[in-house]
Design a protein around this motif. Structure first.
Motif, PDB file in Angstrom:
ATOM      1  N   LEU A 125      47.164  40.207  31.074  1.00  0.00           N
ATOM      2  CA  LEU A 125      48.461  40.614  31.593  1.00  0.00           C
ATOM      3  C   LEU A 125      49.357  41.154  30.493  1.00  0.00           C
ATOM      4  O   LEU A 125      50.120  42.087  30.705  1.00  0.00           O
ATOM      5  N   TYR A 126      49.286  40.586  29.302  1.00  0.00           N
ATOM      6  CA  TYR A 126      50.120  41.025  28.183  1.00  0.00           C
ATOM      7  C   TYR A 126      49.774  42.445  27.761  1.00  0.00           C
ATOM      8  O   TYR A 126      50.637  43.207  27.366  1.00  0.00           O
ATOM      9  N   ASN A 127      48.492  42.819  27.862  1.00  0.00           N
ATOM     10  CA  ASN A 127      48.019  44.114  27.384  1.00  0.00           C
ATOM     11  C   ASN A 127      48.110  45.226  28.428  1.00  0.00           C
ATOM     12  O   ASN A 127      47.711  46.342  28.154  1.00  0.00           O
ATOM     13  N   GLN A 128      48.617  44.970  29.608  1.00  0.00           N
ATOM     14  CA  GLN A 128      48.592  45.964  30.672  1.00  0.00           C
ATOM     15  C   GLN A 128      49.992  46.435  31.051  1.00  0.00           C
ATOM     16  O   GLN A 128      50.978  45.769  30.802  1.00  0.00           O
ATOM     17  N   SER A 129      50.012  47.604  31.694  1.00  0.00           N
ATOM     18  CA  SER A 129      51.274  48.122  32.213  1.00  0.00           C
ATOM     19  C   SER A 129      51.661  47.332  33.465  1.00  0.00           C
ATOM     20  O   SER A 129      50.877  46.538  33.977  1.00  0.00           O
ATOM     21  N   GLU A 130      52.859  47.582  33.968  1.00  0.00           N
ATOM     22  CA  GLU A 130      53.335  46.858  35.141  1.00  0.00           C
ATOM     23  C   GLU A 130      52.456  47.115  36.368  1.00  0.00           C
ATOM     24  O   GLU A 130      52.129  46.195  37.112  1.00  0.00           O
ATOM     25  N   THR A 131      52.036  48.360  36.574  1.00  0.00           N
ATOM     26  CA  THR A 131      51.176  48.691  37.713  1.00  0.00           C
ATOM     27  C   THR A 131      49.823  48.022  37.580  1.00  0.00           C
ATOM     28  O   THR A 131      49.304  47.452  38.542  1.00  0.00           O
ATOM     29  N   GLN A 171      48.199  45.182  40.057  1.00  0.00           N
ATOM     30  CA  GLN A 171      46.870  45.330  40.643  1.00  0.00           C
ATOM     31  C   GLN A 171      45.967  44.159  40.263  1.00  0.00           C
ATOM     32  O   GLN A 171      45.202  43.654  41.078  1.00  0.00           O
ATOM     33  N   TYR A 172      46.073  43.712  39.013  1.00  0.00           N
ATOM     34  CA  TYR A 172      45.272  42.588  38.542  1.00  0.00           C
ATOM     35  C   TYR A 172      45.641  41.305  39.296  1.00  0.00           C
ATOM     36  O   TYR A 172      44.771  40.577  39.760  1.00  0.00           O
ATOM     37  N   VAL A 173      46.938  41.064  39.459  1.00  0.00           N
ATOM     38  CA  VAL A 173      47.388  39.869  40.168  1.00  0.00           C
ATOM     39  C   VAL A 173      46.946  39.925  41.627  1.00  0.00           C
ATOM     40  O   VAL A 173      46.485  38.919  42.183  1.00  0.00           O
ATOM     41  N   MET A 174      47.062  41.085  42.256  1.00  0.00           N
ATOM     42  CA  MET A 174      46.620  41.231  43.648  1.00  0.00           C
ATOM     43  C   MET A 174      45.123  40.979  43.770  1.00  0.00           C
ATOM     44  O   MET A 174      44.665  40.352  44.728  1.00  0.00           O
TER      45      MET A 174
END
Length: 132
Positions: free
Chosen positions: A31-37, A41-44
């Motif tokens: 999560l720290y290394n990713q953009s908000e989108t 998507q990862y959380v979903m």
């Protein structure tokens, strides 16, 4: 006595604990290394996997607890009622657990915000040095 049968394989399995075959980082680092989108998507994706695992757990547990007669293709009246009660109880338990989790998450977030406010209040006020 009725013998309970354990299903051999679940209907859905995760190959990696974090849900990605080429990424063994813990979720916090991902999560720290990713953009908000990408984070959304990862959380979903994680939520969908959790729901599928939950549904598989309900299916297996209710099947093992309720289905006792394998001579017929359809469930008998007892099995149908048992499965219905089992699924209802599991869904209610999931709703209660989710409600408690959300309440605790909100309480934790409020505590974190209060900590941040206190830290900010302790910082020196440099606004008086501005050139207005």
């Amino acid at each position: 006595k009725i013998k309970k049968v354990k299903l051999a394989t679940p209907l859905y399995t995760m190959s990696q604990p974090w849900g990605s075959s080429n990424n063994n980082q813990p979720p916090q680092q991902i999560l720290y290394n990713q953009s908000e989108t990408e984070t959304y998507q990862y959380v979903m994706k994680l939520m969908m996997k959790q729901k599928l695992l939950f549904m598989n757990d309900i299916t297996e547990r209710c099947f093992v607890d309720c289905v006792i007669d394998f001579r017929y293709r359809k469930l008998n009246e007892y099995e149908r009622l048992c499965v219905g009660r089992c699924v209802n109880k599991m869904m209610q338990a999931e709703q209660i657990a989710t409600k408690v989790f959300v309440e605790e998450q909100m309480r934790w977030e409020e505590m974190e915000m209060e900590k941040m406010r206190k830290k900010q209040a302790e910082l020196p006020d440099y606004s008086r040095y501005s050139k207005d």
